[in-house]
Design an enzyme around this catalytic site. Structure first.
Site, PDB file in Angstrom:
ATOM      1  N   ASN A   1       0.844  -1.191   0.000  1.00  0.00           N
ATOM      2  CA  ASN A   1       0.000   0.000   0.000  1.00  0.00           C
ATOM      3  C   ASN A   1       0.885   1.249   0.000  1.00  0.00           C
ATOM      4  O   ASN A   1       2.111   1.152  -0.057  1.00  0.00           O
ATOM      5  CB  ASN A   1      -1.008  -0.036   1.153  1.00  0.00           C
ATOM      6  CG  ASN A   1      -0.352   0.178   2.499  1.00  0.00           C
ATOM      7  OD1 ASN A   1       0.819   0.541   2.576  1.00  0.00           O
ATOM      8  ND2 ASN A   1      -1.100  -0.045   3.555  1.00  0.00           N
TER       9      ASN A   1
ATOM     10  N   CYS B   1     -27.843 -16.411 -20.810  1.00  0.00           N
ATOM     11  CA  CYS B   1     -26.570 -15.856 -21.283  1.00  0.00           C
ATOM     12  C   CYS B   1     -26.073 -16.661 -22.471  1.00  0.00           C
ATOM     13  O   CYS B   1     -25.252 -16.199 -23.240  1.00  0.00           O
ATOM     14  CB  CYS B   1     -25.525 -15.899 -20.183  1.00  0.00           C
ATOM     15  SG  CYS B   1     -26.151 -15.345 -18.614  1.00  0.00           S
TER      16      CYS B   1
ATOM     17  N   ALA C   1     -26.798  -6.935  -8.886  1.00  0.00           N
ATOM     18  CA  ALA C   1     -28.009  -6.243  -8.427  1.00  0.00           C
ATOM     19  C   ALA C   1     -29.266  -6.694  -9.161  1.00  0.00           C
ATOM     20  O   ALA C   1     -30.349  -6.780  -8.574  1.00  0.00           O
ATOM     21  CB  ALA C   1     -27.827  -4.730  -8.586  1.00  0.00           C
TER      22      ALA C   1
HETATM   23  N1  PMP Z   1     -23.066 -15.642 -12.443  1.00  0.00           N
HETATM   24  C1  PMP Z   1     -24.262 -16.261 -12.401  1.00  0.00           C
HETATM   25  C2  PMP Z   1     -24.423 -17.482 -11.576  1.00  0.00           C
HETATM   26  C3  PMP Z   1     -25.336 -15.730 -13.107  1.00  0.00           C
HETATM   27  O1  PMP Z   1     -26.537 -16.331 -13.060  1.00  0.00           O
HETATM   28  C4  PMP Z   1     -25.143 -14.559 -13.893  1.00  0.00           C
HETATM   29  C5  PMP Z   1     -26.288 -13.990 -14.694  1.00  0.00           C
HETATM   30  N2  PMP Z   1     -26.810 -14.886 -15.660  1.00  0.00           N
HETATM   31  C6  PMP Z   1     -23.879 -13.974 -13.895  1.00  0.00           C
HETATM   32  C7  PMP Z   1     -22.866 -14.538 -13.166  1.00  0.00           C
HETATM   33  C8  PMP Z   1     -23.601 -12.709 -14.689  1.00  0.00           C
HETATM   34  O2  PMP Z   1     -24.224 -11.631 -14.062  1.00  0.00           O
HETATM   35  P1  PMP Z   1     -24.188 -10.151 -14.651  1.00  0.00           P
HETATM   36  O3  PMP Z   1     -25.322 -10.072 -15.616  1.00  0.00           O
HETATM   37  O4  PMP Z   1     -24.404  -9.252 -13.465  1.00  0.00           O
HETATM   38  O5  PMP Z   1     -22.856  -9.942 -15.265  1.00  0.00           O
END
Ligand code: PMP
Length: 387
Positions: free
Chosen positions: A156, A327, A198
């Site tokens: 630091n 995703c 969030a």
């Molecule tokens: N980790 C997990 C277990 C999730 O379900 C998701 C959202 N599908 C993410 C990470 C990614 O989250 P963010 O959209 O906030 O990047």
């Protein structure tokens, strides 16, 4: 009912939870009141920073951490990437069920040196499965600290080492899906790092957090700013963080995990039993046993019916669900999670995830079951796969 959710049955809460009305209202006000750069030394800057700190304290309280152990990020993907990149060149072990932001990042950064990072999510986003982190923690504590490692050398501003605990292995958990659904205590879980987002609890998209236990290594992913004690550069997203705070307040105030446990679980289990009883060729990819899965996720497969087709037919009827992980939408490969769990591409290709929120009711289950058996029957009849 919020938005026009009354004209549809929304069962995709694990992909995103619609912004809570109180979050939207608080963010609208924050845009007017807390417009200043939260790092600025003037009064409007202090007022904005105050709001940032309020959210930090709320999250710390909710997960049993210290406020200094929380860093704000742009979401769970960034939080995950930050931890994985910190262990660049090291051994990284992940569960096969991880989100792509862990798996892909580990593929890029992992090598073979110690310390080793274990990254195991507490609850999976596709099946809701709850993993046993105790076993991983036991393995991690047996690994001896290396004699030297670049990870330990950061100091630091006063020349003191930033890493005060040299360990052979560290433990990270992606708690994105677990937050608000089950109680979370990072100390009891023995975590060094934990990821949050969030928008999975009714806050805004584009805001997340990373828990970094005091004394463990951290390499900032975004450098060039002194924000977050030099751990994450970039001007504070004050309005988004305010929204995250209001969503966290609701989780804390209502003990939302109790609502999920008592009310949402009932809906989820009811749909599961009705699917099994009323739809030939159906099977569950979620273990409904207590403590085995999050109470709000149900993953089911329908033999000889393709997931994407089921999703589209349901969508036309106003029922919103997802196949595997949102995703991975547009990706025609079978879900890596279901492949890891079942090893059966047919099961993976015919899977649907129903994920519930506290707004869902029995009437929603009725609506699903009014259309789903007919859709599956139609698809099974035109399928080349024998029933
Ligand atoms: N980790 C997990 C277990 C999730 O379900 C998701 C959202 N599908 C993410 C990470 C990614 O989250 P963010 O959209 O906030 O990047």
């Amino acid at each position: 009912m919020r938005y026009n959710l009354n004209i549809m049955v929304y069962l995709d809460y694990a992909a995103t939870v619609p912004l809570l009305p109180e979050v939207r209202e608080a963010m609208r006000k924050a845009e007017e009141k807390f417009f200043a750069n939260a790092s600025a030394l003037h009064t409007p800057g202090h007022l904005a920073m105050n709001e940032v700190e309020k959210t930090r304290e709320l999250l710390a309280k909710l997960i049993n951490a210290e406020p200094e152990e929380i860093i704000f990020t742009s979401g769970a993907s960034e939080s995950n990437n930050t931890v994985i990149r910190t262990f660049e060149g090291c051994q990284i072990e992940t569960s096969p069920l991880e989100h792509h932001s862990i798996i892909e990042a580990a593929r890029v950064y992992a090598s073979d040196k110690l310390p080793k990072l274990y990254s195991y999510m507490l609850a999976n986003n596709e099946t809701g499965e709850i993993l046993d982190l105790d076993e991983i923690r036991k393995k991690a504590t047996k690994i001896q600290a290396p004699a030297s490692s670049g990870l330990f050398e950061a100091k630091n501003d006063w020349g003191k080492p930033l890493v005060t605990e040299r360990r052979g292995a560290y433990l990270h958990s992606d708690l994105t899906q677990a937050l608000g659904k089950i109680p979370i205590d990072v100390k009891r879980l023995g975590l060094d790092y934990a990821t949050f987002s969030a928008h999975k609890i009714g806050g805004p998209v584009g805001v997340g957090a990373l828990y970094v236990r005091k004394g463990v290594p951290l390499k900032p992913l975004i450098i060039g700013g002194n924000q977050e004690n030099k751990r994450r550069g970039g001007t504070y997203n004050t309005v988004g963080i305010v929204g995250f705070g209001v969503a966290l307040e609701k989780v804390l105030h209502e003990k939302s995990w109790e609502i999920y446990d008592l009310e949402v679980r009932k809906l989820r289990d009811n749909l599961a039993w009705r699917i099994l009883n009323e739809i030939p060729g159906s099977s569950l990819n979620t273990d409904l046993g207590y403590g085995k899965s999050l109470p709000n996720i149900l993953n089911a497969s329908f033999r000889a019916a393709e997931g994407e087709s089921i999703q589209l037919y349901l969508d036309a009827e106003g029922v919103v669900v997802s196949t595997g992980s949102a995703c991975a939408a547009g990706d025609t490969k079978p879900s890596h999670v279901l492949m890891a769990k079942t090893g059966d591409a047919e099961v993976a290709h015919s899977s649907i995830r129903f994920s519930f929120g506290t707004d869902n009711t029995e009437a929603d289950i009725e609506k699903v079951m009014a259309v789903l058996p007919g859709i599956i029957d139609r698809l099974q009849k035109i399928s080349t796969i024998k029933m």
